[in-house]
Design an enzyme around this catalytic site. Sequence first.
Site, short mmCIF file in Angstrom:
data_model
loop_
_atom_site.label_atom_id
_atom_site.label_comp_id
_atom_site.label_asym_id
_atom_site.label_seq_id
_atom_site.Cartn_x
_atom_site.Cartn_y
_atom_site.Cartn_z
N HIS A 169 0.82 -1.23 0.00
CA HIS A 169 0.00 0.00 0.00
C HIS A 169 0.84 1.27 0.00
O HIS A 169 0.32 2.36 -0.21
CB HIS A 169 -0.94 0.00 1.21
CG HIS A 169 -0.27 0.40 2.48
ND1 HIS A 169 0.59 -0.46 3.14
CD2 HIS A 169 -0.28 1.56 3.18
CE1 HIS A 169 1.06 0.16 4.21
NE2 HIS A 169 0.55 1.38 4.27
N GLY A 222 3.28 1.74 -2.14
CA GLY A 222 3.70 1.96 -3.52
C GLY A 222 2.61 2.61 -4.35
O GLY A 222 1.49 2.84 -3.87
N GLY A 230 -0.46 -0.06 -4.96
CA GLY A 230 -1.18 -0.39 -3.73
C GLY A 230 -1.91 0.82 -3.16
O GLY A 230 -3.06 0.69 -2.69
N SER A 273 2.74 -8.05 -14.96
CA SER A 273 3.26 -6.96 -15.79
C SER A 273 3.25 -7.41 -17.25
O SER A 273 3.41 -8.61 -17.53
CB SER A 273 4.69 -6.66 -15.35
OG SER A 273 5.37 -5.96 -16.37
N SER A 274 3.15 -6.45 -18.16
CA SER A 274 3.15 -6.81 -19.59
C SER A 274 4.51 -7.33 -20.04
O SER A 274 4.62 -7.89 -21.13
CB SER A 274 2.73 -5.62 -20.44
OG SER A 274 3.60 -4.54 -20.24
N CYS A 275 5.56 -7.17 -19.20
CA CYS A 275 6.88 -7.68 -19.62
C CYS A 275 6.99 -9.20 -19.50
O CYS A 275 8.02 -9.77 -19.83
CB CYS A 275 7.99 -6.99 -18.86
SG CYS A 275 8.10 -7.50 -17.16
N TYR A 299 12.95 -10.18 -13.75
CA TYR A 299 11.68 -9.68 -13.19
C TYR A 299 10.50 -10.44 -13.83
O TYR A 299 9.57 -10.90 -13.15
CB TYR A 299 11.57 -8.18 -13.48
CG TYR A 299 10.29 -7.53 -13.08
CD1 TYR A 299 10.03 -7.21 -11.76
CD2 TYR A 299 9.33 -7.20 -14.04
CE1 TYR A 299 8.83 -6.59 -11.39
CE2 TYR A 299 8.14 -6.58 -13.69
CZ TYR A 299 7.90 -6.28 -12.36
OH TYR A 299 6.72 -5.66 -12.01
N LYS A 343 7.57 -12.90 -12.18
CA LYS A 343 6.13 -12.65 -12.35
C LYS A 343 5.44 -13.87 -12.99
O LYS A 343 4.31 -14.22 -12.62
CB LYS A 343 5.89 -11.40 -13.19
CG LYS A 343 6.26 -10.10 -12.47
CD LYS A 343 5.25 -9.81 -11.37
CE LYS A 343 5.51 -8.52 -10.64
NZ LYS A 343 4.61 -8.33 -9.50
N HIS A 379 10.50 4.55 -14.13
CA HIS A 379 10.04 4.34 -15.49
C HIS A 379 10.11 5.63 -16.30
O HIS A 379 10.36 6.70 -15.77
CB HIS A 379 8.62 3.76 -15.47
CG HIS A 379 8.58 2.36 -14.95
ND1 HIS A 379 8.20 2.07 -13.65
CD2 HIS A 379 8.89 1.17 -15.52
CE1 HIS A 379 8.28 0.76 -13.47
NE2 HIS A 379 8.69 0.19 -14.58
N ARG A 410 13.10 15.12 -15.11
CA ARG A 410 14.25 15.69 -15.82
C ARG A 410 13.84 16.95 -16.57
O ARG A 410 14.56 17.96 -16.56
CB ARG A 410 14.84 14.66 -16.79
CG ARG A 410 16.17 15.13 -17.33
CD ARG A 410 17.02 14.07 -18.02
NE ARG A 410 16.92 12.77 -17.42
CZ ARG A 410 16.53 11.65 -18.07
NH1 ARG A 410 16.22 11.72 -19.35
NH2 ARG A 410 16.50 10.49 -17.47
N TRP A 420 16.42 8.82 -23.09
CA TRP A 420 17.19 7.58 -23.32
C TRP A 420 16.73 6.86 -24.57
O TRP A 420 15.54 6.85 -24.89
CB TRP A 420 17.01 6.61 -22.15
CG TRP A 420 17.49 7.11 -20.84
CD1 TRP A 420 18.20 8.26 -20.60
CD2 TRP A 420 17.29 6.48 -19.58
NE1 TRP A 420 18.45 8.37 -19.26
CE2 TRP A 420 17.92 7.29 -18.61
CE3 TRP A 420 16.65 5.31 -19.17
CZ2 TRP A 420 17.91 6.96 -17.25
CZ3 TRP A 420 16.64 4.98 -17.84
CH2 TRP A 420 17.27 5.80 -16.88
O1 GFB Z 1 9.67 2.86 -18.66
P1 GFB Z 1 10.87 2.07 -18.96
O2 GFB Z 1 12.02 2.21 -18.03
O3 GFB Z 1 10.45 0.58 -19.05
O4 GFB Z 1 11.43 2.51 -20.40
P2 GFB Z 1 10.23 -0.59 -20.11
C1 GFB Z 1 10.60 2.63 -21.53
C2 GFB Z 1 11.35 3.21 -22.71
O5 GFB Z 1 11.58 4.60 -22.44
C3 GFB Z 1 12.72 2.61 -23.03
C4 GFB Z 1 12.91 4.95 -22.76
O6 GFB Z 1 12.84 2.50 -24.43
C5 GFB Z 1 13.68 3.66 -22.49
O7 GFB Z 1 14.94 3.66 -23.15
N1 GFB Z 1 13.32 6.12 -21.97
C6 GFB Z 1 13.63 7.35 -22.46
C7 GFB Z 1 13.45 6.19 -20.63
N2 GFB Z 1 14.00 8.18 -21.48
C8 GFB Z 1 13.88 7.50 -20.32
C9 GFB Z 1 14.08 7.85 -18.95
O8 GFB Z 1 14.45 8.96 -18.59
N3 GFB Z 1 13.82 6.88 -18.02
C10 GFB Z 1 13.40 5.62 -18.38
N4 GFB Z 1 13.17 4.72 -17.42
N5 GFB Z 1 13.22 5.26 -19.68
C11 GFB Z 1 9.94 -1.88 -17.92
C12 GFB Z 1 10.56 -3.08 -17.28
O9 GFB Z 1 10.40 -1.86 -19.20
O10 GFB Z 1 8.55 -1.97 -17.98
C13 GFB Z 1 9.90 -3.46 -16.04
O11 GFB Z 1 11.95 -2.86 -17.12
C14 GFB Z 1 8.39 -3.33 -16.07
O12 GFB Z 1 10.25 -4.76 -15.77
C15 GFB Z 1 7.88 -2.11 -16.80
O13 GFB Z 1 7.82 -4.46 -16.65
C16 GFB Z 1 6.40 -2.13 -17.03
O14 GFB Z 1 8.85 -0.48 -20.66
O15 GFB Z 1 11.29 -0.69 -21.15
#
Ligand code: GFB
Length: 313
Positions: A12, A14, A17, A108-110, A137, A141, A180, A188, A203
Site C-alpha cells: 500500500h 507503492g 497499492g 506486468s506486460s513484460c 523480473y 512474475k 520508469h 528531468r 534515453w
Molecule cells: O519505462 P521504462 O524504463 O520501461 O522505459 P520498459 C521505456 C522506454 O523509455 C525505453 C525509454 O525505451 C527507455 O529507453 N526512456 C527514455 C526512458 N528516457 C527514459 C528515462 O528517462 N527513463 C526511463 N526509465 N526510460 C519496464 C521493465 O520496461 O517496464 C519493467 O523494465 C516493467 O520490468 C515495466 O515491466 C512495465 O517499458 O522498457
Amino acid sequence: MKTDARIYVAGHEGMVGSAICRRLLQKGYRSVITAPRKALDLLDFISCREFFERERPEYVFLAAARVGGILANSTRPADFILDNLKIQTNVIELAFRSGVRKLMFLGSSCIYPRMAAQPIRESSLLAGPLEPTNEPYAVAKIAGIKLCQALRKQYGFNAISIMPTNLYGPGDNFSLDHGHVLPGLMRRFHEAKLEGLCEVEVWGTGEPRREFLHVDDLADCAHFLMMHYSDAEIVNAGVGMDLTIAEAAEMVKEIVGLQAELRFCESKPDGTPRKRLNVDKLAALGWKSKIALREGLATTYAWFLEHQADLRT
Ligand code: GFB
C-alpha cells in the site's frame, strides 16, 4: 466482496497499492488492512505468517513488488528476481493456507515474449524468448502466475492474475535513474526548465512503442475484476493504444512547459520494441480505461509539483 470484508492490500505504500486503497475507500470498504514496510517485511516468511494469523484477511490484492524502470531492471537483476519470488511466494502461499477467499496477483506486460504478435493476447504467455533487460523480473512474475494457477487447479484456491501495461500516476517513483520513463522524463524536464537548459536527454532512440495506463484506472480495473472475474487465465489491463517514446516525450515536454530540444541518447537501452496489450478479454468482461494519457499526465505533473519535496530519489 462486501463492504465490511477484511481486505489486505499488500504494497500500500507503492503507487499501485496506494491507488487500490484509495479506490476501495471511495467504494465504501471499511476494513482495508495495510502494514507498513517497517512493521512487516514481506521477504520474511515468519513475519508474514504471524501477520496472516493475526489479521485473517478474506481478500488480498498483491501489489507488493520490487519494481523499477529499464535501467534498474538491467543493473540489479538479482534483486528483481529474488525479492519478487520471495514476496509473492510468501503472500500467495500464506493467503492460501490461512483461508483467504480470493487473491489478486498483479503481474506486468513484460511477461510476454519480446517479439510477441501485437497487440499481445493473453495466449502469448511463454510462446517465445523474453526481453533481456527485464527477464529476471518477468520470470519471477511468470512464476507468480503459475503458482496462482497451480493452487487453483490442485486445491481450488480462488487466485486471479492481472497483467497491467506500463503504469504511471501519483505516487510513482520520480527518480532520474531507477524509475520508469514518464516520471523520469517529467522530473528531468521539470529540472531542465528551472535551470533554463536548451537541450535535454531522452534515453534510447525514441522509437520503441509503449502503452500507458493511469494507476487510478488500474485500481478501478483491479476492483472490477475482483468483483467479476474468477478464472485461472490471466487478464491484460491496458488502454489498447500505444505511442513512440519520442511522442510520449513530446507530450511530457508540452505539459511541463519545457522549451528545450530533446536529444536521444542511444547509449541507453531501448528495451522491447513494442508491447501493446490486446484488451479484448477485459472489454468483453465489461471494463475499459477512462483516463486519457494527456489528462493523466497533467494531473500527475500537478501531483509531482505538490509532492516534490518528499519524493523518492
Ligand atoms: O519505462 P521504462 O524504463 O520501461 O522505459 P520498459 C521505456 C522506454 O523509455 C525505453 C525509454 O525505451 C527507455 O529507453 N526512456 C527514455 C526512458 N528516457 C527514459 C528515462 O528517462 N527513463 C526511463 N526509465 N526510460 C519496464 C521493465 O520496461 O517496464 C519493467 O523494465 C516493467 O520490468 C515495466 O515491466 C512495465 O517499458 O522498457
